[in-house]
Design a protein around this motif. Sequence first.
Motif, PDB file in Angstrom:
ATOM      1  N   GLU A  64      -5.933  -4.988   0.028  1.00 11.47           N
ATOM      2  CA  GLU A  64      -5.711  -3.725   0.728  1.00 11.47           C
ATOM      3  C   GLU A  64      -5.822  -2.538  -0.234  1.00 11.47           C
ATOM      4  O   GLU A  64      -6.445  -1.522   0.101  1.00 11.47           O
ATOM      5  CB  GLU A  64      -4.343  -3.745   1.410  1.00 11.47           C
ATOM      6  N   ARG A  65      -5.237  -2.652  -1.410  1.00 11.23           N
ATOM      7  CA  ARG A  65      -5.317  -1.570  -2.404  1.00 11.23           C
ATOM      8  C   ARG A  65      -6.750  -1.328  -2.862  1.00 11.23           C
ATOM      9  O   ARG A  65      -7.171  -0.184  -3.026  1.00 11.23           O
ATOM     10  CB  ARG A  65      -4.429  -1.890  -3.607  1.00 11.23           C
ATOM     11  N   PHE A  66      -7.490  -2.431  -3.074  1.00 13.11           N
ATOM     12  CA  PHE A  66      -8.888  -2.293  -3.486  1.00 13.11           C
ATOM     13  C   PHE A  66      -9.680  -1.535  -2.422  1.00 13.11           C
ATOM     14  O   PHE A  66     -10.455  -0.623  -2.737  1.00 13.11           O
ATOM     15  CB  PHE A  66      -9.508  -3.672  -3.742  1.00 13.11           C
ATOM     16  N   MET A  67      -9.492  -1.900  -1.150  1.00 14.55           N
ATOM     17  CA  MET A  67     -10.230  -1.245  -0.066  1.00 14.55           C
ATOM     18  C   MET A  67      -9.828   0.222   0.056  1.00 14.55           C
ATOM     19  O   MET A  67     -10.689   1.075   0.324  1.00 14.55           O
ATOM     20  CB  MET A  67     -10.007  -1.972   1.260  1.00 14.55           C
ATOM     21  N   GLU A  68      -8.562   0.542  -0.167  1.00 20.93           N
ATOM     22  CA  GLU A  68      -8.121   1.943  -0.124  1.00 20.93           C
ATOM     23  C   GLU A  68      -8.829   2.765  -1.206  1.00 20.93           C
ATOM     24  O   GLU A  68      -9.198   3.915  -0.970  1.00 20.93           O
ATOM     25  CB  GLU A  68      -6.602   2.044  -0.299  1.00 20.93           C
ATOM     26  N   GLU A  69      -9.014   2.175  -2.382  1.00 21.93           N
ATOM     27  CA  GLU A  69      -9.712   2.883  -3.460  1.00 21.93           C
ATOM     28  C   GLU A  69     -11.212   2.971  -3.194  1.00 21.93           C
ATOM     29  O   GLU A  69     -11.852   3.960  -3.537  1.00 21.93           O
ATOM     30  CB  GLU A  69      -9.454   2.186  -4.796  1.00 21.93           C
ATOM     31  N   LEU A  70     -11.762   1.937  -2.565  1.00 23.73           N
ATOM     32  CA  LEU A  70     -13.188   1.911  -2.257  1.00 23.73           C
ATOM     33  C   LEU A  70     -13.543   2.964  -1.208  1.00 23.73           C
ATOM     34  O   LEU A  70     -14.599   3.610  -1.292  1.00 23.73           O
ATOM     35  CB  LEU A  70     -13.587   0.513  -1.772  1.00 23.73           C
TER      36      LEU A  70
END
Length: 139
Positions: A64-70
């Motif tokens: 979830e954090r990775f997708m938020e940054e992406l």
Amino acid sequence: MGVSKKISEIGTKGKGTYEITNLVSDGLRESGFSNGIVSVFVQHTSCSLVIMENADPTARVDLERFMEELVPEDYPNFVHTLEGPDDMPSHIKMALTRTSEQIPFANGQLQLGSWQGLFLWEHRSAPHNRRLILTYLGE
């Protein structure tokens, strides 16, 4: 070979992953089928489905954090902004993931791996009711 269809709704409390493995397993029991495949489809453009680790929740936190940054909400070039800052990012996240999954079943059990679960991934900040169509093909 037969077909069994079930429509379910799941309420979310905002962004995050919500495990729906048991919901799909319950539908399988109701279908009476032993062997076949289930198709799970979510009828929305701002959430998605993902098969992900279900043993350690930190794996989903990292995803979830990775997708938020992406796909950040403050990306300055979005033009589709009428429904709020999380709307366009939620559409992109859905497009990068999936709105359907197919899972085989045998002997009345989903054939997911030891550490796999099926999750509805809510991409919007506000709570929503999400509609799922479960279609079981089997015998």
